[in-house]
Write a protein that holds these residues in place. Structure first.
Motif, short mmCIF file in Angstrom:
data_model
loop_
_atom_site.label_atom_id
_atom_site.label_comp_id
_atom_site.label_asym_id
_atom_site.label_seq_id
_atom_site.Cartn_x
_atom_site.Cartn_y
_atom_site.Cartn_z
N CYS A 134 -0.53 1.95 -8.64
CA CYS A 134 -1.94 2.59 -9.28
C CYS A 134 -2.70 1.56 -8.18
O CYS A 134 -4.14 2.16 -7.29
N GLN A 135 -2.67 0.32 -8.83
CA GLN A 135 -3.52 -0.47 -8.78
C GLN A 135 -3.81 -1.12 -7.37
O GLN A 135 -4.55 -1.42 -6.49
N ALA A 136 -2.45 -0.83 -6.36
CA ALA A 136 -2.55 -1.35 -5.38
C ALA A 136 -2.37 -0.50 -4.30
O ALA A 136 -3.19 -1.10 -3.27
N THR A 137 -2.91 0.99 -4.73
CA THR A 137 -2.80 2.39 -3.91
C THR A 137 -3.97 2.94 -3.99
O THR A 137 -4.64 3.65 -4.23
N GLN A 138 -5.12 2.12 -5.38
CA GLN A 138 -6.64 2.45 -5.13
C GLN A 138 -6.63 3.80 -6.12
O GLN A 138 -7.26 4.43 -6.07
N GLY A 139 -5.27 4.43 -6.55
CA GLY A 139 -5.86 5.13 -7.57
C GLY A 139 -5.17 6.08 -6.89
O GLY A 139 -5.20 7.39 -7.42
N GLU A 182 1.67 0.63 -12.93
CA GLU A 182 0.01 0.01 -13.15
C GLU A 182 0.13 -1.31 -11.88
O GLU A 182 -1.24 -0.51 -11.62
N LYS A 183 1.05 -1.72 -11.58
CA LYS A 183 0.89 -1.66 -9.93
C LYS A 183 0.50 -1.19 -9.22
O LYS A 183 0.07 -1.51 -8.26
N THR A 191 5.21 -1.34 -16.11
CA THR A 191 4.25 -2.08 -15.22
C THR A 191 4.42 -2.16 -13.82
O THR A 191 3.43 -2.16 -13.28
N TRP A 214 1.29 8.28 -10.42
CA TRP A 214 0.37 8.97 -11.59
C TRP A 214 1.16 9.89 -12.14
O TRP A 214 1.52 10.13 -13.92
N GLU A 252 0.76 -1.76 -0.19
CA GLU A 252 0.01 0.16 -0.30
C GLU A 252 0.53 1.32 -0.13
O GLU A 252 0.49 2.39 -0.48
#
Length: 680
Positions: free
Chosen positions: A238-243, A235-236, A232, A249, A209
């Protein structure tokens, strides 16, 4: 032949016999629910098995009434009946054992309630019995889906192994993450990228997180030109931190911009500003992208939003000031540079950009004061020493320029640009042999730095070493043939071929240069002069017309300035003064109480020298009157002896260069040199 049928319901199991005399073709299955169909006329046998409350008895149990009912049959039918019943009972037991296997849920390692554990294992006597029951899955199961799920469950871990490394199952403290990130940073500085990547990957596994690990790993991969892998990672992240992490970013947007995906970069910058509208780096990076694309109005809008949501920032003010200087609105540019230096007195970039503006306007005394401010803000900044040294050399202060460039080289021994500028100064004012030594050492420090090869080739052309100049130009183009440096190299090579009489080759080189940079005025005019010298005046005029037809001019919108700078910024300053929130009050009190402070009243002197009619225009006197002592400054701040600079430079040029192979295939100097003894 008699036939038998076994049917099972939720609570009981009933077997019916039908003789050939009653219904020789089919069996009838009874249902526990009532139906409208008439009951059959054949005799119904009593149930052979039933559910008993006893826990010690088997789940399937024969009834004694079976033998009594079967005694009324014929001997042959009784024998067939007994055999069939035995087979059906055996099959039924096997099917029920497969269906009614009790599965204990997997133990949760985080549950510590003893009562819940007792309830979960109350149906078993010991752990050995539980394991036997769990592993008791025959290969010929009537439900193949269970076997497939079992194989799949063995492959998929239920819990993350990194979270269960410790016996207690507790997550490590946050300070371990900080220490690991610092260690990875140090390893990356030493170009030990593999070890740094391993540490950062462990940080991501334990603390998925936290966005810092993704940012650091992505930057390391980008330095090694592993752009797809860096993408990659972002991208992972951003997914783990919920954007919700704007830093990931923003780094992802910069990566996409570097790869040429401008549309994707804009979307990612927009996502960064949505995640945190006060993230000033996202606003500024997005504005710089728009500036490079010529969207001045869009860039100003983004910078204005950055100031609105984030307050004063030196980078935003500096970018706006450069826009004003490019539009030749110098008063506005000075005002914005002043705002930038007020936001951060230690911003070397702001002082340096302001000094370059004053040098361009030939306000030499003010430019020197600003250069002094720049090196005081960052004593080891290579850009400050380089620009200041070139400024003094262009004014004719050769010794001062050489001294400033040497100081910059002492504190930045890996920078090839400082040696390149020193080489040009030595060639113009000393000897070509010393310049060759400097160029050669600069090319060894960074073999992929194109301007070094171009400058070296230009010097050899001036020395009439045409073959050597061609080889050096070809070396520069072999590095990259699509950059601005490549366009300049092609233009210089074209001039060489023109002077050598190879006109067709010169035309091809000029055309290739313009294919890279079609806005180069020098290249167009050089080509036109070539045609005019050959008597092709019509062709020369066509070339000049082509330049004016294809050139692009960026028109700046001045209405934005009147609406923003004249209204918002003065209002903010007035509110700060009213509420006594001026961040620079310490500096104002200090400067008002001391008249001997270095760089005192530099802003007032800048305003006085704004007009070309000022007394200090074209002032080549090195002493600015600010009280700044360069020798004392480098002795205290950089531990350098001013009297031994030339000796140290000569020593650094004669010592062999120690290089080491890094993981990304780039040659780097093995160790950093000390301040007093520089070894390249």
């Amino acid at each position: 032949m008699s036939q038998f049928s076994f049917t099972s319901s939720r609570s009981n199991f009933t077997l019916f016999y039908h003789s050939q005399n009653h219904n020789p073709s089919k069996f009838h299955v009874s249902s526990p629910f009532r139906t409208s169909q008439p009951s059959p006329s054949h005799p119904i046998l009593p149930p052979l098995c039933s559910r008993e409350p006893s826990s010690s008895s088997p789940l399937l149990e024969e009834k004694p009434e079976t033998s009594q009912s079967s005694s009324k049959l014929d001997p042959q039918d009784r024998l067939s009946y007994n055999d069939a019943v035995a087979d059906e009972i055996s099959t039924t037991k096997k099917s029920l054992e497969e269906l009614l296997v009790v599965r204990r849920p997997v133990k949760d390692p985080y549950v510590e309630n003893d009562d819940e554990k007792g309830e979960a294992v109350s149906n078993f006597e010991d752990s050995q019995e539980r394991n036997d029951l769990l592993e008791e899955q025959p290969s010929s199961s009537s439900f193949p889906l269970d076997a497939g799920l079992k194989k799949f469950a063995k492959k998929v871990p239920i819990f993350e192994p990194s979270r269960l490394e410790s016996d207690s199952g507790e997550k490590p403290l946050k300070v371990n993450l900080d220490l690991a990130l610092y260690k990875a940073k140090i390893l990356a500085r030493k170009f030990q990228y593999a070890d740094a990547e391993k540490i950062l990957q462990q940080c991501i596994d334990v603390w998925p997180e936290d966005g810092r690990s993704y940012v650091a790993l992505g930057k390391i991969l980008s330095k090694q030109s592993k752009l797809n892998e860096a993408r990659t990672v972002y991208e992972k992240g951003c997914q783990a931190t919920q954007g919700e992490n704007p830093y990931i970013w923003q780094c992802w947007a910069i990566l996409e911009n570097r790869m040429g995906n401008l549309r994707r970069a804009r979307e990612l910058f927009d996502a960064a500003t949505v995640a945190d509208k006060k993230h000033i780096a996202a606003w500024h990076g997005w504005a710089v992208l728009e500036l490079k694309q010529g969207n001045i109005k869009k860039a100003r809008n983004l910078l204005g939003k950055g100031l609105k949501f984030c307050g004063g920032n030196e980078y935003v003010y500096q970018t706006l000031a450069l826009l004003e200087a490019k539009a030749k609105r110098y008063e506005r540019a000075r005002y914005l540079f002043k705002q930038a230096t007020r936001c951060n007195r230690k911003s070397c970039a702001s002082w340096l950009a302001w000094a370059q503006l004053e040098a361009q306007l030939e306000n030499n005394r003010t430019a020197r004061q600003l250069f002094e401010k720049a090196v005081q803000a960052s004593p080891k900044n290579r850009f400050a020493w380089h620009v200041w040294g070139v400024f003094e050399a262009n004014l004719g202060n050769i010794d001062q320029g050489r001294k400033l460039l040497t100081i910059g080289h002492m504190v930045n021994p890996r920078d090839p640009v400082l040696l390149q500028s020193l080489g040009l100064i030595e060639y113009k004012n000393s000897s070509a042999n010393l310049a060759r030594v400097l160029f050669r050492r600069a090319s060894q420090l960074d073999p992929r730095h194109q301007p070094v090869w171009i400058a070296w080739g230009w010097m050899e052309w001036k020395e009439r070493n045409i073959s050597s100049a061609r080889e050096l130009y070809q070396k520069a183009l072999s590095i990259n043939s699509t950059t601005e440096s490549a366009a300049r190299c092609l233009q210089a090579w074209g001039v060489l071929e023109q002077r050598a009489g190879n006109l067709s080759a010169a035309r091809r080189l000029f055309r290739s240069s313009l294919n890279i940079n079609s806005q180069s005025y020098i290249t167009w005019m050089t080509w036109a002069n070539l045609e005019e010298d050959q008597g092709n005046s019509i062709r020369a005029e066509e070339i000049r017309n082509l330049y004016f037809q294809q050139r692009t001019e960026v028109v700046d919108d001045e209405s934005w300035i009147m609406g923003f700078l004249d209204v918002i910024d003065p209002a903010i300053d007035s509110i700060k003064r009213l509420l006594n929130l001026d961040q620079n009050s310490y500096y104002k009190v200090k400067e008002s109480t001391s008249n001997t402070t270095a760089g005192d009243d530099v802003e007032e002197s800048t305003e006085e020298s704004a007009s070309p009619s000022s007394a200090n225009v074209n002032d080549n006197n090195i002493d600015t009157g600010s009280g700044f002592d360069l020798d004392d400054f480098i002795r205290v701040m950089l531990s350098l002896d001013p009297s031994k600079l030339e000796v140290q430079l000569t020593t650094s040029l004669t010592d062999p260069l120690k290089i080491a192979r890094t993981t990304n295939g780039v040659w780097r100097p093995e160790t950093k040199t000390s301040r007093t003894s520089t070894t390249l």
